[in-house]
Each structure stands twice: as structure tokens, then as C-alpha cells.
Design a protein around this motif. Structure first.
Motif, PDB file in Angstrom:
ATOM      1  N   GLY A 138       0.768  -1.125  -0.101  1.00 11.49           N
ATOM      2  CA  GLY A 138       0.057   0.045   0.014  1.00 11.49           C
ATOM      3  C   GLY A 138       0.960   1.233   0.024  1.00 11.49           C
ATOM      4  N   GLY A 139       2.128   1.127   0.605  1.00 11.83           N
ATOM      5  CA  GLY A 139       2.900   2.468   0.777  1.00 11.83           C
ATOM      6  C   GLY A 139       3.483   2.646  -0.706  1.00 11.83           C
ATOM      7  N   GLN A 140       3.929   1.567  -1.287  1.00 17.75           N
ATOM      8  CA  GLN A 140       4.401   2.096  -2.642  1.00 17.75           C
ATOM      9  C   GLN A 140       3.050   2.529  -3.536  1.00 17.75           C
ATOM     10  N   ALA A 141       1.957   2.015  -3.680  1.00 17.13           N
ATOM     11  CA  ALA A 141       0.566   2.505  -4.341  1.00 17.13           C
ATOM     12  C   ALA A 141       0.601   3.887  -3.735  1.00 17.13           C
ATOM     13  N   GLU A 142       0.510   4.335  -2.664  1.00 14.23           N
ATOM     14  CA  GLU A 142       0.412   5.744  -2.145  1.00 14.23           C
ATOM     15  C   GLU A 142       1.416   6.736  -2.684  1.00 14.23           C
ATOM     16  N   ILE A 143       2.670   6.164  -2.674  1.00 18.24           N
ATOM     17  CA  ILE A 143       3.731   7.131  -3.402  1.00 18.24           C
ATOM     18  C   ILE A 143       3.239   7.295  -4.873  1.00 18.24           C
ATOM     19  N   LEU A 144       3.002   6.219  -5.527  1.00 19.01           N
ATOM     20  CA  LEU A 144       2.681   6.605  -7.022  1.00 19.01           C
ATOM     21  C   LEU A 144       1.647   7.612  -7.110  1.00 19.01           C
ATOM     22  N   ASP A 145       0.600   7.465  -6.285  1.00 19.40           N
ATOM     23  CA  ASP A 145      -0.570   8.350  -6.367  1.00 19.40           C
ATOM     24  C   ASP A 145      -0.161   9.562  -6.217  1.00 19.40           C
ATOM     25  N   LEU A 146       0.521   9.802  -5.180  1.00 22.26           N
ATOM     26  CA  LEU A 146       0.919  11.183  -4.719  1.00 22.26           C
ATOM     27  C   LEU A 146       1.873  11.769  -5.952  1.00 22.26           C
ATOM     28  N   ASP A 147       2.767  10.996  -6.597  1.00 19.07           N
ATOM     29  CA  ASP A 147       3.725  11.497  -7.400  1.00 19.07           C
ATOM     30  C   ASP A 147       2.824  12.017  -8.696  1.00 19.07           C
ATOM     31  N   ALA A 148       1.806  11.230  -8.880  1.00 18.34           N
ATOM     32  CA  ALA A 148       0.706  11.553  -9.959  1.00 18.34           C
ATOM     33  C   ALA A 148      -0.003  12.654  -9.722  1.00 18.34           C
ATOM     34  N   GLU A 149      -0.451  12.922  -8.451  1.00 14.84           N
ATOM     35  CA  GLU A 149      -1.000  14.153  -8.151  1.00 14.84           C
ATOM     36  C   GLU A 149      -0.117  15.399  -8.201  1.00 14.84           C
ATOM     37  N   VAL A 150       0.848  15.255  -7.374  1.00 11.31           N
ATOM     38  CA  VAL A 150       2.057  16.428  -7.494  1.00 11.31           C
ATOM     39  C   VAL A 150       2.341  16.839  -8.766  1.00 11.31           C
ATOM     40  N   LEU A 151       2.762  15.735  -9.797  1.00  8.52           N
ATOM     41  CA  LEU A 151       3.193  16.159 -10.924  1.00  8.52           C
ATOM     42  C   LEU A 151       2.396  15.938 -12.161  1.00  8.52           C
ATOM     43  N   ALA A 152       1.191  16.104 -12.090  1.00 14.45           N
ATOM     44  CA  ALA A 152       0.206  15.964 -12.909  1.00 14.45           C
ATOM     45  C   ALA A 152       0.478  16.923 -14.294  1.00 14.45           C
ATOM     46  N   GLU A 153       0.712  18.456 -13.807  1.00 15.37           N
ATOM     47  CA  GLU A 153       0.947  19.123 -14.742  1.00 15.37           C
ATOM     48  C   GLU A 153       2.356  18.935 -15.661  1.00 15.37           C
ATOM     49  N   HIS A 154       3.242  18.293 -15.040  1.00 13.94           N
ATOM     50  CA  HIS A 154       4.513  18.093 -15.849  1.00 13.94           C
ATOM     51  C   HIS A 154       4.304  16.791 -16.968  1.00 13.94           C
ATOM     52  N   MET A 155       3.379  15.919 -16.322  1.00  7.98           N
ATOM     53  CA  MET A 155       2.881  14.823 -17.160  1.00  7.98           C
ATOM     54  C   MET A 155       2.161  14.949 -18.134  1.00  7.98           C
ATOM     55  N   ALA A 156       1.193  15.944 -18.106  1.00  5.47           N
ATOM     56  CA  ALA A 156       0.580  16.580 -19.347  1.00  5.47           C
ATOM     57  C   ALA A 156       1.353  17.216 -20.130  1.00  5.47           C
ATOM     58  N   SER A 157       2.346  18.052 -19.812  1.00  8.85           N
ATOM     59  CA  SER A 157       3.277  18.833 -20.709  1.00  8.85           C
ATOM     60  C   SER A 157       4.204  17.717 -21.510  1.00  8.85           C
ATOM     61  N   ILE A 158       4.446  16.558 -20.883  1.00 15.54           N
ATOM     62  CA  ILE A 158       5.236  15.571 -21.668  1.00 15.54           C
ATOM     63  C   ILE A 158       4.540  14.807 -22.762  1.00 15.54           C
ATOM     64  N   THR A 159       3.273  14.594 -22.419  1.00 12.64           N
ATOM     65  CA  THR A 159       2.359  13.878 -23.517  1.00 12.64           C
ATOM     66  C   THR A 159       2.023  14.832 -24.484  1.00 12.64           C
ATOM     67  N   ALA A 160       1.883  16.215 -24.218  1.00  8.70           N
ATOM     68  CA  ALA A 160       1.526  17.019 -25.483  1.00  8.70           C
ATOM     69  C   ALA A 160       2.711  17.285 -26.206  1.00  8.70           C
ATOM     70  N   TRP A 161       4.132  17.239 -25.687  1.00  7.89           N
ATOM     71  CA  TRP A 161       5.276  17.548 -26.155  1.00  7.89           C
ATOM     72  C   TRP A 161       5.696  16.178 -27.068  1.00  7.89           C
ATOM     73  N   LEU A 162       5.183  15.038 -27.159  1.00  6.65           N
ATOM     74  CA  LEU A 162       5.744  13.777 -27.824  1.00  6.65           C
ATOM     75  C   LEU A 162       5.565  14.163 -29.436  1.00  6.65           C
ATOM     76  N   PRO A 163       6.429  13.867 -30.187  1.00  4.58           N
ATOM     77  CA  PRO A 163       6.557  14.093 -31.456  1.00  4.58           C
ATOM     78  C   PRO A 163       5.779  13.126 -32.263  1.00  4.58           C
ATOM     79  N   LEU A 164       4.528  13.059 -32.228  1.00  2.00           N
ATOM     80  CA  LEU A 164       3.526  12.109 -32.928  1.00  2.00           C
ATOM     81  C   LEU A 164       3.481  12.466 -34.433  1.00  2.00           C
ATOM     82  N   LYS A 165       3.167  11.433 -35.278  1.00  2.00           N
ATOM     83  CA  LYS A 165       2.959  11.831 -36.546  1.00  2.00           C
ATOM     84  C   LYS A 165       1.414  11.928 -36.712  1.00  2.00           C
ATOM     85  N   SER A 166       0.573  11.286 -36.018  1.00  2.00           N
ATOM     86  CA  SER A 166      -0.781  11.236 -35.698  1.00  2.00           C
ATOM     87  C   SER A 166      -1.187  10.731 -34.311  1.00  2.00           C
ATOM     88  N   GLU A 167      -2.558  10.924 -34.088  1.00  2.00           N
ATOM     89  CA  GLU A 167      -2.916  10.568 -32.760  1.00  2.00           C
ATOM     90  C   GLU A 167      -2.880   9.117 -32.556  1.00  2.00           C
TER      91      GLU A 167
END
Length: 296
Positions: free
Chosen positions: A30-59
Motif C-alpha cells: 500500500g505504501g508504494q501505491a500511495e507514493i505512486l498516487d501522490l507522484d501522479a497528483e503532484v506532478l500531473a501538470e508536468h506529465m501533461a506537458s510531456i504527453t503534449a510534447w511527444l513528436p507524434l505523426k498522428s494521434e
């Protein structure tokens, strides 16, 4: 599927030290899962910026999330690409169960398939032919990165993209002058874990560019994102710092002096006025590097 390797990420008392998503580790807690969830919550904005940056040719329509953990990348990708389906792969059944529960709560269960698998296995299960393979904080846990990268290369659809996201290291939370009675404690605690990391996760902090090239990929883009989030921006940062340093303590304790250990325990004492949960000077400081590659 058959577990061919069982590499531990545990310190004393079963503490997972790393923030990786458990791409090939059977044990979870449970502790590991909690850390992963907190990581996702705190760094959500940075994660979104990475997915937006990906050099995709199409969706992408079909995405594989390798070492998905509790779903930080999975849900960021589903949000970014509303027509996509994600196959979420992890070795931890508990993580996958949490991910499925979140998918149901968000109404996207029809767009998510979970697969329990070991990235170090000789034979991966059928994961389809994805347009995008995403691996965030998971590739450095593989025992044989070259073999894992070759498996990804064989998995990708023609023209598909492979995104490797890796942390520069464990986040820092305290200012350099803290705590007041033992300035620099956090850095010393991290230094005390170096030998553990060298033995158990030797590829953490590696440059994946040359490894991707050697595995038959062409690296199209690379980006390093500097993260510096002040504590007042997120109520979760105190809990994130507490959970992270609690896990570091399990590995660092034998190498810390008694004064440092006492100061660390005071930070981890929820009843102490100096508890991490009460401090107002915390921030999240780290770096994430992304490599975007295609089959050569």
C-alpha cells in the motif's frame, strides 16, 4: 506469466526505495501505491506537458503503458488522446487492481486493458501492435535493458513511437539549510542510499539515447524537464515528502550517524512540531528526461 527474474527494490523493513512503477516486480504494498498516487497528483501538470510534447505523426489509437504502476501515465495518455485505448502492463497485481478501480470511477474502463507481465521475461504476452509505447520510470528496473528495448522494438507498429521517461533521481523536498538542527540532512540521506542503488537499480539515471540507438531505434527528440513545485501549490507535497523520506530511511538508516537518524526520525514523527507534515518550506525538486524514438 512466468517470472524469470525477481529483483528486489526493498530496503530494511520491506521499503521500496525507488519511485519506479514496478514494471517487473511482483511484490507490491500500500505504501508504494500511495507514493505512486501522490507522484501522479503532484506532478500531473508536468506529465501533461510531456504527453503534449511527444513528436507524434498522428494521434495514437492503441497505446501500451509499460510498468504502468497505479496509472499516472495511463490516465494522462487517455486524457490527451480521447480516441485511444491503453494496454496497461505491470507485474504487481495490486497496482493493476487499483488502476482498474480508477478507470471505473472515471468512466473509462472500456478504454483500458490491464495485463500482468514481467518486462524481464523472454516472452511477453500479446500486447497487440501499439502506435505508442510509453515507459515512465520503469525501464531502469529491467535487468537486461537491451533485451527489453528489443522487445519494444518488435512490439511497435511501423512508424510507432516509443517514449522513455526517466527521473534524474529521487525528488528533494527540504531547503538546503533544513532541518535547523542538522542542515543538509536530506542530501546525506540520499548519499547513504547510493550503494543500494548501484547494486539494485544500476540503470537509474542512465542516458537512454545510446541504448535506444543500439537497440535499433532512431531518437527523434530528447527533452529534460526541471521540476520545482513550491509547497503552497499542492496540499499533497507534505504527504509526498513524508512517504518518500520514510522509505529512504529504511535503506539509509544503517549508514547514517545517530544525530542524522534522530533528526530524520523527528521529521517523520507526525506528532513533532518539526514533522514534514507541518513544515511550510517544502518543495518538490527533480528532473525528468524524455526520449522519443522510432524503429530505425
Amino acid at each position: 506469466m512466468t517470472q524469470t527474474h525477481q529483483h528486489t527494490r526493498h530496503g530494511e523493513g520491506g521499503h521500496h526505495l525507488d519511485h519506479g512503477h514496478g514494471g517487473h516486480h511482483e511484490h507490491t504494498d500500500g505504501g508504494q501505491a500511495e507514493i505512486l498516487d501522490l507522484d501522479a497528483e503532484v506532478l500531473a501538470e508536468h506529465m501533461a506537458s510531456i504527453t503534449a510534447w511527444l513528436p507524434l505523426k498522428s494521434e495514437p489509437r492503441h497505446i501500451v503503458d509499460l510498468g504502468c504502476g497505479t496509472g499516472a501515465g495511463t490516465f494522462a495518455l487517455l486524457e490527451r488522446f480521447p480516441d485511444a485505448h491503453v494496454t496497461a502492463v505491470d507485474t504487481a497485481a495490486g497496482h493493476l487492481q487499483l488502476l482498474r478501480e480508477k478507470a471505473c470511477a472515471r468512466g473509462v474502463e472500456g478504454r483500458v486493458r490491464t495485463v500482468q507481465a514481467d518486462l524481464d521475461s523472454d516472452h511477453w504476452p500479446d500486447l497487440g501492435r501499439p502506435d505508442l509505447v510509453w515507459a515512465s520510470a520503469s525501464m531502469h528496473h529491467t535487468a537486461d535493458p537491451d533485451r527489453a528495448l528489443a522487445s519494444v522494438r518488435d512490439l511497435l507498429a511501423p512508424g510507432g513511437l516509443f517514449a522513455v521517461v526517466e527521473l534524474a533521481g529521487f525528488p528533494r523536498f527540504l531547503p538546503a539549510h533544513a532541518p535547523e538542527n542538522r542542515p543538509g540532512l536530506e542530501e546525506r540521506a540520499h548519499a547513504a542510499t547510493d550503494s543500494f542503488h548501484a547494486e539494485h537499480v544500476p540503470h537509474r539515471g542512465a542516458d537512454w539515447g545510446p541504448m535506444l540507438t543500439a537497440a535499433g531505434f532512431t531518437v527523434e527528440a530528447e527533452r529534460t524537464i526541471t521540476v520545482n513545485i513550491e509547497g503552497e501549490r499542492s496540499a499533497a507535497i507534505g504527504r509526498y515528502a513524508y512517504g518518500s523520506l520514510q522509505r529512504i530511511r529504511g535503506v539509509a538508516a544503517p549508514a547514517l550517524g545517530p544525530e542524522d537518524l534522530a533528526a530524520l526520525d523527528e521529521l517523520l514523527d507526525i506528532d513533532s512540531p518539526n514533522s514534514l507534515l507541518r513544515r511550510e518550506d517544502l518543495a518538490v525538486r527533480t528532473e525528468r528526461t524524455v526520449w522519443a524514438a522510432r524503429r530505425a
